[in-house]
Scaffold this motif. Structure first.
Motif, PDB file in Angstrom:
ATOM      1  N   ALA A  64       4.141 -27.088   2.571  1.00  0.00           N
ATOM      2  CA  ALA A  64       4.191 -25.924   1.685  1.00  0.00           C
ATOM      3  C   ALA A  64       5.602 -25.406   1.429  1.00  0.00           C
ATOM      4  CB  ALA A  64       3.339 -24.809   2.282  1.00  0.00           C
ATOM      5  N   LYS A  65       6.502 -25.667   2.365  1.00  0.00           N
ATOM      6  CA  LYS A  65       7.871 -25.135   2.219  1.00  0.00           C
ATOM      7  C   LYS A  65       8.602 -25.732   1.021  1.00  0.00           C
ATOM      8  CE  LYS A  65       7.871 -26.958   6.071  1.00  0.00           C
ATOM      9  NZ  LYS A  65       7.219 -28.083   6.669  1.00  0.00           N
ATOM     10  N   ALA A  66       8.147 -26.892   0.560  1.00  0.00           N
ATOM     11  CA  ALA A  66       8.870 -27.563  -0.526  1.00  0.00           C
ATOM     12  C   ALA A  66       8.816 -26.758  -1.818  1.00  0.00           C
ATOM     13  CB  ALA A  66       8.299 -28.961  -0.758  1.00  0.00           C
ATOM     14  N   GLY A 287       6.134 -33.341   1.336  1.00  0.00           N
ATOM     15  CA  GLY A 287       6.516 -32.211   0.493  1.00  0.00           C
ATOM     16  C   GLY A 287       7.224 -32.746  -0.730  1.00  0.00           C
ATOM     17  N   ARG A 288       8.446 -33.220  -0.482  1.00  0.00           N
ATOM     18  CA  ARG A 288       9.317 -33.682  -1.559  1.00  0.00           C
ATOM     19  C   ARG A 288       8.647 -34.749  -2.429  1.00  0.00           C
ATOM     20  NH1 ARG A 288      14.793 -33.254  -0.753  1.00  0.00           N
ATOM     21  NH2 ARG A 288      14.396 -33.291   1.465  1.00  0.00           N
ATOM     22  N   TRP A 289       7.939 -35.687  -1.775  1.00  0.00           N
ATOM     23  CA  TRP A 289       7.403 -36.799  -2.565  1.00  0.00           C
ATOM     24  C   TRP A 289       6.360 -36.316  -3.574  1.00  0.00           C
ATOM     25  CZ3 TRP A 289       4.229 -40.265  -4.760  1.00  0.00           C
ATOM     26  CH2 TRP A 289       4.856 -41.427  -5.218  1.00  0.00           C
ATOM     27  N   VAL A 322      20.154 -24.526  -4.183  1.00  0.00           N
ATOM     28  CA  VAL A 322      21.203 -24.523  -3.151  1.00  0.00           C
ATOM     29  C   VAL A 322      21.494 -25.923  -2.614  1.00  0.00           C
ATOM     30  CG1 VAL A 322      19.770 -24.148  -1.078  1.00  0.00           C
ATOM     31  CG2 VAL A 322      22.044 -23.097  -1.219  1.00  0.00           C
ATOM     32  N   ARG A 323      20.642 -26.892  -2.932  1.00  0.00           N
ATOM     33  CA  ARG A 323      20.761 -28.214  -2.300  1.00  0.00           C
ATOM     34  C   ARG A 323      22.153 -28.849  -2.470  1.00  0.00           C
ATOM     35  NH1 ARG A 323      18.232 -32.291  -3.134  1.00  0.00           N
ATOM     36  NH2 ARG A 323      17.834 -32.795  -0.973  1.00  0.00           N
ATOM     37  N   PRO A 324      22.730 -28.835  -3.678  1.00  0.00           N
ATOM     38  CA  PRO A 324      24.060 -29.448  -3.801  1.00  0.00           C
ATOM     39  C   PRO A 324      25.106 -28.756  -2.919  1.00  0.00           C
ATOM     40  CG  PRO A 324      23.051 -29.174  -5.959  1.00  0.00           C
ATOM     41  CD  PRO A 324      22.178 -28.427  -4.983  1.00  0.00           C
ATOM     42  N   MET A 326      24.475 -26.890  -0.173  1.00  0.00           N
ATOM     43  CA  MET A 326      24.122 -26.909   1.256  1.00  0.00           C
ATOM     44  C   MET A 326      24.198 -28.292   1.886  1.00  0.00           C
ATOM     45  SD  MET A 326      21.010 -24.789   2.766  1.00  0.00           S
ATOM     46  CE  MET A 326      20.588 -24.719   4.480  1.00  0.00           C
ATOM     47  N   TYR A 327      23.744 -29.294   1.132  1.00  0.00           N
ATOM     48  CA  TYR A 327      23.711 -30.651   1.712  1.00  0.00           C
ATOM     49  C   TYR A 327      24.531 -31.651   0.904  1.00  0.00           C
ATOM     50  CZ  TYR A 327      19.159 -28.537   3.025  1.00  0.00           C
ATOM     51  OH  TYR A 327      18.146 -27.710   3.421  1.00  0.00           O
ATOM     52  N   ASP A 328      25.370 -31.184  -0.014  1.00  0.00           N
ATOM     53  CA  ASP A 328      26.071 -32.096  -0.931  1.00  0.00           C
ATOM     54  C   ASP A 328      25.078 -32.994  -1.665  1.00  0.00           C
ATOM     55  OD1 ASP A 328      28.720 -31.312  -0.561  1.00  0.00           O
ATOM     56  OD2 ASP A 328      28.843 -32.457   1.318  1.00  0.00           O
ATOM     57  N   ALA A 382      11.392 -29.827  -5.283  1.00  0.00           N
ATOM     58  CA  ALA A 382      11.254 -29.628  -3.837  1.00  0.00           C
ATOM     59  C   ALA A 382      12.494 -28.927  -3.304  1.00  0.00           C
ATOM     60  CB  ALA A 382      11.082 -30.975  -3.131  1.00  0.00           C
ATOM     61  N   TYR A 383      12.281 -27.839  -2.587  1.00  0.00           N
ATOM     62  CA  TYR A 383      13.384 -27.081  -1.974  1.00  0.00           C
ATOM     63  C   TYR A 383      14.364 -26.582  -3.048  1.00  0.00           C
ATOM     64  CZ  TYR A 383      11.178 -29.720   1.721  1.00  0.00           C
ATOM     65  OH  TYR A 383      10.234 -30.277   2.536  1.00  0.00           O
ATOM     66  N   GLY A 384      13.845 -26.325  -4.225  1.00  0.00           N
ATOM     67  CA  GLY A 384      14.636 -25.770  -5.319  1.00  0.00           C
ATOM     68  C   GLY A 384      14.384 -24.276  -5.361  1.00  0.00           C
ATOM     69  N   ALA A 386      12.141 -22.783  -4.019  1.00  0.00           N
ATOM     70  CA  ALA A 386      11.714 -22.373  -2.675  1.00  0.00           C
ATOM     71  C   ALA A 386      12.878 -21.852  -1.833  1.00  0.00           C
ATOM     72  CB  ALA A 386      11.053 -23.557  -1.966  1.00  0.00           C
ATOM     73  N   MET A 387      14.076 -22.346  -2.067  1.00  0.00           N
ATOM     74  CA  MET A 387      15.242 -21.923  -1.276  1.00  0.00           C
ATOM     75  C   MET A 387      16.159 -21.002  -2.083  1.00  0.00           C
ATOM     76  SD  MET A 387      16.144 -25.508   0.654  1.00  0.00           S
ATOM     77  CE  MET A 387      17.297 -24.868   1.866  1.00  0.00           C
ATOM     78  N   SER A 388      15.640 -20.447  -3.161  1.00  0.00           N
ATOM     79  CA  SER A 388      16.488 -19.595  -4.002  1.00  0.00           C
ATOM     80  C   SER A 388      16.713 -18.246  -3.325  1.00  0.00           C
ATOM     81  CB  SER A 388      15.838 -19.400  -5.370  1.00  0.00           C
ATOM     82  OG  SER A 388      14.620 -18.689  -5.221  1.00  0.00           O
TER      83      SER A 388
HETATM   84  N1  LIG Z   1      15.600 -28.182   2.487  1.00  0.00           N
HETATM   85  C1  LIG Z   1      15.823 -29.595   2.663  1.00  0.00           C
HETATM   86  C2  LIG Z   1      14.633 -30.275   3.262  1.00  0.00           C
HETATM   87  C3  LIG Z   1      14.185 -29.643   4.532  1.00  0.00           C
HETATM   88  C4  LIG Z   1      12.842 -30.074   4.901  1.00  0.00           C
HETATM   89  C5  LIG Z   1      12.145 -29.067   5.776  1.00  0.00           C
HETATM   90  N2  LIG Z   1      12.007 -29.475   7.136  1.00  0.00           N
HETATM   91  C6  LIG Z   1      16.236 -30.210   1.354  1.00  0.00           C
HETATM   92  O1  LIG Z   1      16.417 -29.505   0.394  1.00  0.00           O
HETATM   93  O2  LIG Z   1      16.423 -31.391   1.242  1.00  0.00           O
END
Ligand SMILES: N[C@@H](CCCC[NH3+])C(=O)O
Ligand SMILES: Cc1ncc(COP(=O)(O)O)c(C=O)c1O
Length: 430
Positions: A64-66, A287-289, A322-324, A326-328, A382-384, A386-388
């Motif tokens: 669900a977090k995705a 999630g992501r998939w 935030v993905r770019p 936070m994680y490049d 995914a994590y777009g 959701a992480m705003s």
């Molecule tokens: N937030 C990460 C994935 C984390 C997955 C949660 N355990 C991403 O954007 O790739």
């Protein structure tokens, strides 16, 4: 550029599903998250088909977090998905979205007593992350006059080829119980009155573009199952978590297909359970998939500047994706209103946030851009959103869901009033 099948170009414009992105941006404004519901359904069916081709007792629990929009829960619930939930909010959304408590697994390494009480009250299975949490849950279940079905989260000590911040099954990771301690944890659960150990849970990390780590994970879980049988626990389910990656760089990423994933994982699982003479359900938590490629973020160019390099300053930044930062992470960008134009200049696509790291896409060849142009950031599902955040006091943007010819808001844009609404005047400033 290689586009996924739900994206295309018509009359120089990027099209998602049946919708011209330029029209969507005009109708709903920018920045704007746009999700193609059909793509999520296709993704679900493909993954589910790949797994059930090997074994029928499969359950898919959406991570669900995705993407936490209620509409996404409804879509996935209608496909038969349950959910991996990590908070009271995710529990509420999953239940409101039509998922049943029995189809949820309450995960997390730091649950509050309120989380545990909620799981007890709703009858949600819990993935227990420590003996301490086990005792707290037993007490909460006792107080609620119930017994809770649990799994333990195993830390399999597996290295995975992904960003270190999203590898979750390393020996040093905060998640799970080391394999060497896991049997004692199950023994303790057996001795307690209000918890019932019925499953085994693991999750090794996210955005993994190889299948071998998943196969190794399953080997570890089969070993745990073997030990469990020795102490009288016949596992009802083995949950191997999520983590299957997607090809953000379509030109060069070699991402495993669901069939390759299933082809690596299922033989190990099937051989293992046959040897042990058990028939547990196999659970997965993608999630992501499921949602990653279903969504684009549309953002408008505010201005173009050539200095040390050329910047396209757009209206979405790491407040919305935030993905770019936070994680490049790499996300493909497309000039959505000039999708047929040749890529002639290198741009960095930069957001409106007051930080140097606010770069959505670095050094990309794009068509000549000017203020007013529309950029689509791909694979933002995914994590777009959701992480705003509301950083720099920017209201979050709207989200639109598409279904065939239909397009509708699934979340309205926030307003300045939404920023201030939860704020309270302190008495000495009245
Ligand atoms: N937030 C990460 C994935 C984390 C997955 C949660 N355990 C991403 O954007 O790739
Ligand atoms: C317990 C658990 N399950 C599933 C997932 C979903 O991961 P992904 O989106 O990579 O499939 C996560 C996030 O990594 C997780 O923490």
């Amino acid at each position: 550029m290689i586009l996924p099948s739900h994206l295309s170009v018509r009359d120089d414009h990027l099209v998602i599903g049946e919708h011209d992105t330029v029209d969507l941006a005009e109708r709903f404004g920018t920045p704007l998250y746009v999700t193609d519901e059909m793509r999520i359904c296709q993704n679900f069916q493909r993954l589910s088909g790949a797994l059930t081709a090997h074994y029928k007792k499969i359950r898919i629990l959406y991570a669900a977090k995705a993407n936490g929009n209620l509409a996404i829960f409804k879509t996935l619930a209608s496909m038969g998905a349950g959910a991996d939930v990590f908070s009271a909010g995710e529990v509420a959304l999953a239940l409101d979205g039509g998922m049943r408590p029995e189809s949820l697994l309450f995960n997390g390494s730091s649950k509050t007593s309120a989380d545990l009480a909620l799981a007890v009250e709703k009858g949600i299975r819990v993935s227990v992350d420590s003996p301490d949490e086990l005792r707290q849950l037993d007490r909460a279940a006792g107080e609620g006059g119930k017994t809770v079905d649990i799994a333990f989260r195993v830390n399999p000590a597996i290295e995975v080829p992904t960003h270190p911040k999203i590898a979750t099954g390393l020996a040093t990771s905060k998640f799970g119980i080391p394999a060497g301690q896991i049997l004692d944890a199950y023994r303790e659960a057996l001795a307690l009155e209000h918890v019932n150990p019925v499953g085994i849970h693991c999750h090794i990390g996210s955005q993994i573009l190889a299948v071998e780590p998943f196969a190794r994970e399953v080997e570890v879980l089969i070993d745990v199952a073997r030990d469990l049988l020795d102490i009288g626990v016949d596992p009802a389910f083995i949950d191997i978590g999520g983590g299957l990656g997607i090809p953000y760089r379509r030109e060069t990423d070699r991402a495993p297909t669901p069939e390759e994933y299933a082809g690596a994982v299922m033989p190990v699982f099937l051989r293992g359970i046959r040897d042990l003479g058990i028939e547990p359900e196999l659970w997965v938590e993608p999630g992501r998939w499921l949602v990653g490629d279903s969504t684009i973020l549309l953002t408008r160019v505010n201005s173009v500047k050539t200095a040390h390099k050329t910047f396209a300053n757009v209206d979405a930044g790491f407040n919305l994706l935030v993905r770019p930062t936070m994680y490049d992470s790499y996300h493909e960008v497309v000039a959505a209103n000039r999708a047929d134009a040749p890529a002639v200049r290198e741009y960095s696509v930069t957001g409106p946030i007051c930080e140097t790291g606010d770069i959505l896409a670095k050094d990309r060849m794009l068509p000549e851009l000017e203020a007013g142009d529309l950029i689509a950031v791909l694979d933002a599902g995914a994590y777009g959103f959701a992480m705003s955040s509301q950083y720099n006091s920017r209201p979050r943007c709207a989200e639109v869901l598409l279904a065939g010819e239909k397009a509708a808001l699934m979340r309205r844009a926030e307003t300045i009033d939404d920023l201030t609404a939860p704020m309270v005047t302190v008495p000495w400033q009245e």
